[in-house]
Design a protein around this motif. Sequence first.
Motif, mmCIF file in Angstrom:
data_model
loop_
_atom_site.group_PDB
_atom_site.id
_atom_site.type_symbol
_atom_site.label_atom_id
_atom_site.label_comp_id
_atom_site.label_asym_id
_atom_site.label_seq_id
_atom_site.Cartn_x
_atom_site.Cartn_y
_atom_site.Cartn_z
ATOM 1 N N LEU A 35 54.683 61.246 34.247
ATOM 2 C CA LEU A 35 54.162 62.510 33.736
ATOM 3 C C LEU A 35 53.156 62.283 32.612
ATOM 4 N N GLN A 36 53.385 61.278 31.783
ATOM 5 C CA GLN A 36 52.412 60.959 30.736
ATOM 6 C C GLN A 36 51.092 60.498 31.341
ATOM 7 N N ILE A 37 51.174 59.723 32.399
ATOM 8 C CA ILE A 37 49.958 59.263 33.078
ATOM 9 C C ILE A 37 49.220 60.450 33.690
ATOM 10 N N LEU A 38 49.954 61.371 34.325
ATOM 11 C CA LEU A 38 49.316 62.549 34.919
ATOM 12 C C LEU A 38 48.641 63.399 33.841
ATOM 13 N N GLY A 39 49.303 63.557 32.696
ATOM 14 C CA GLY A 39 48.695 64.289 31.584
ATOM 15 C C GLY A 39 47.430 63.610 31.095
ATOM 16 N N ALA A 40 47.455 62.284 31.033
ATOM 17 C CA ALA A 40 46.270 61.538 30.599
ATOM 18 C C ALA A 40 45.130 61.679 31.600
ATOM 19 N N ILE A 41 45.455 61.748 32.886
ATOM 20 C CA ILE A 41 44.420 61.944 33.911
ATOM 21 C C ILE A 41 43.726 63.285 33.697
ATOM 22 N N LEU A 42 44.513 64.334 33.435
ATOM 23 C CA LEU A 42 43.933 65.664 33.211
ATOM 24 C C LEU A 42 43.093 65.681 31.929
ATOM 25 N N GLU A 43 43.605 65.082 30.870
ATOM 26 C CA GLU A 43 42.855 65.038 29.610
ATOM 27 C C GLU A 43 41.554 64.264 29.760
ATOM 28 N N ASP A 44 41.571 63.203 30.549
ATOM 29 C CA ASP A 44 40.363 62.416 30.769
ATOM 30 C C ASP A 44 39.302 63.247 31.483
ATOM 31 N N GLU A 45 39.732 64.043 32.477
ATOM 32 C CA GLU A 45 38.761 64.893 33.170
ATOM 33 C C GLU A 45 38.164 65.924 32.210
ATOM 34 N N VAL A 46 39.006 66.496 31.347
ATOM 35 C CA VAL A 46 38.502 67.475 30.366
ATOM 36 C C VAL A 46 37.508 66.786 29.433
ATOM 37 N N ARG A 47 37.837 65.587 28.980
ATOM 38 C CA ARG A 47 36.941 64.851 28.076
ATOM 39 C C ARG A 47 35.607 64.563 28.760
ATOM 40 N N GLN A 48 35.640 64.220 30.047
ATOM 41 C CA GLN A 48 34.402 63.950 30.774
ATOM 42 C C GLN A 48 33.567 65.215 30.947
ATOM 43 N N ARG A 49 34.228 66.357 31.163
ATOM 44 C CA ARG A 49 33.502 67.617 31.391
ATOM 45 C C ARG A 49 33.004 68.258 30.102
ATOM 46 N N VAL A 50 33.795 68.158 29.026
ATOM 47 C CA VAL A 50 33.512 68.908 27.802
ATOM 48 C C VAL A 50 33.056 68.018 26.658
ATOM 49 N N GLY A 51 33.639 66.820 26.581
ATOM 50 C CA GLY A 51 33.405 65.938 25.449
ATOM 51 C C GLY A 51 34.713 65.764 24.693
ATOM 52 N N PRO A 52 34.694 64.979 23.624
ATOM 53 C CA PRO A 52 35.929 64.730 22.876
ATOM 54 C C PRO A 52 36.430 65.991 22.167
ATOM 55 N N PRO A 53 37.727 66.027 21.850
ATOM 56 C CA PRO A 53 38.262 67.191 21.135
ATOM 57 C C PRO A 53 37.522 67.412 19.807
ATOM 58 N N TYR A 54 37.300 68.651 19.485
ATOM 59 C CA TYR A 54 36.644 69.091 18.240
ATOM 60 C C TYR A 54 35.177 68.679 18.147
ATOM 61 N N ARG A 55 34.635 68.055 19.188
ATOM 62 C CA ARG A 55 33.215 67.701 19.229
ATOM 63 C C ARG A 55 32.685 67.918 20.632
ATOM 64 N N SER A 62 30.463 73.651 29.040
ATOM 65 C CA SER A 62 31.869 74.030 29.123
ATOM 66 C C SER A 62 32.554 73.817 27.779
ATOM 67 N N VAL A 63 33.675 74.507 27.592
ATOM 68 C CA VAL A 63 34.473 74.364 26.378
ATOM 69 C C VAL A 63 35.955 74.290 26.744
ATOM 70 N N ARG A 64 36.720 73.644 25.894
ATOM 71 C CA ARG A 64 38.174 73.649 26.062
ATOM 72 C C ARG A 64 38.664 75.071 25.843
ATOM 73 N N TRP A 65 39.712 75.451 26.554
ATOM 74 C CA TRP A 65 40.185 76.828 26.463
ATOM 75 C C TRP A 65 41.712 76.862 26.419
ATOM 76 N N GLY A 66 42.297 76.000 25.600
ATOM 77 C CA GLY A 66 43.742 76.003 25.423
ATOM 78 C C GLY A 66 44.489 75.337 26.562
#
Length: 135
Positions: A35-55, A62-66
């Motif tokens: 489950l931690q790996i699956l969460g990291a996969i999702l976070e990696d896709e968000v980082r690729q689409r939006v950029g790092p958190p708070y930047r 696109s923007v993070r939306w909770g």
Amino acid sequence: MLGGRELALRLPLPLVEVWEELPAEVERLTGEVGLQILGAILEDEVRQRVGPPYRPDPASGSVRWGRQPGYVVFGGQKIPLTRPRVRSRPGEEVELENYRRLQQDGRMQRAVAERIVCGLSTRKYRRAVESVLDG
């Protein structure tokens, strides 16, 4: 025997009980790590689409939306998971490709396809699906 002497091994734990509990503990730990790996996969896709958190990258559009409750299929079961959300700058939900893929378990589809390839008539498709579901 070691050098003509017997070696006695003393364990402080009851070895049989530890051995019996080991598979359940390994399965639990494997599930947690999975489950931690699956969460990291999702976070990696968000980082690729939006950029790092708070930047966020303004060029991404696109923007993070909770986060919101969701699920993934893991080990043949639906497992609850809090998933990240992404929106476009105009406010439309952006589908995360990996989240969609993690909701699909291809085992059942592969089993049905294998039975069809092995000579099962497509007229009996419903029966094949039911037999896969029944195990």
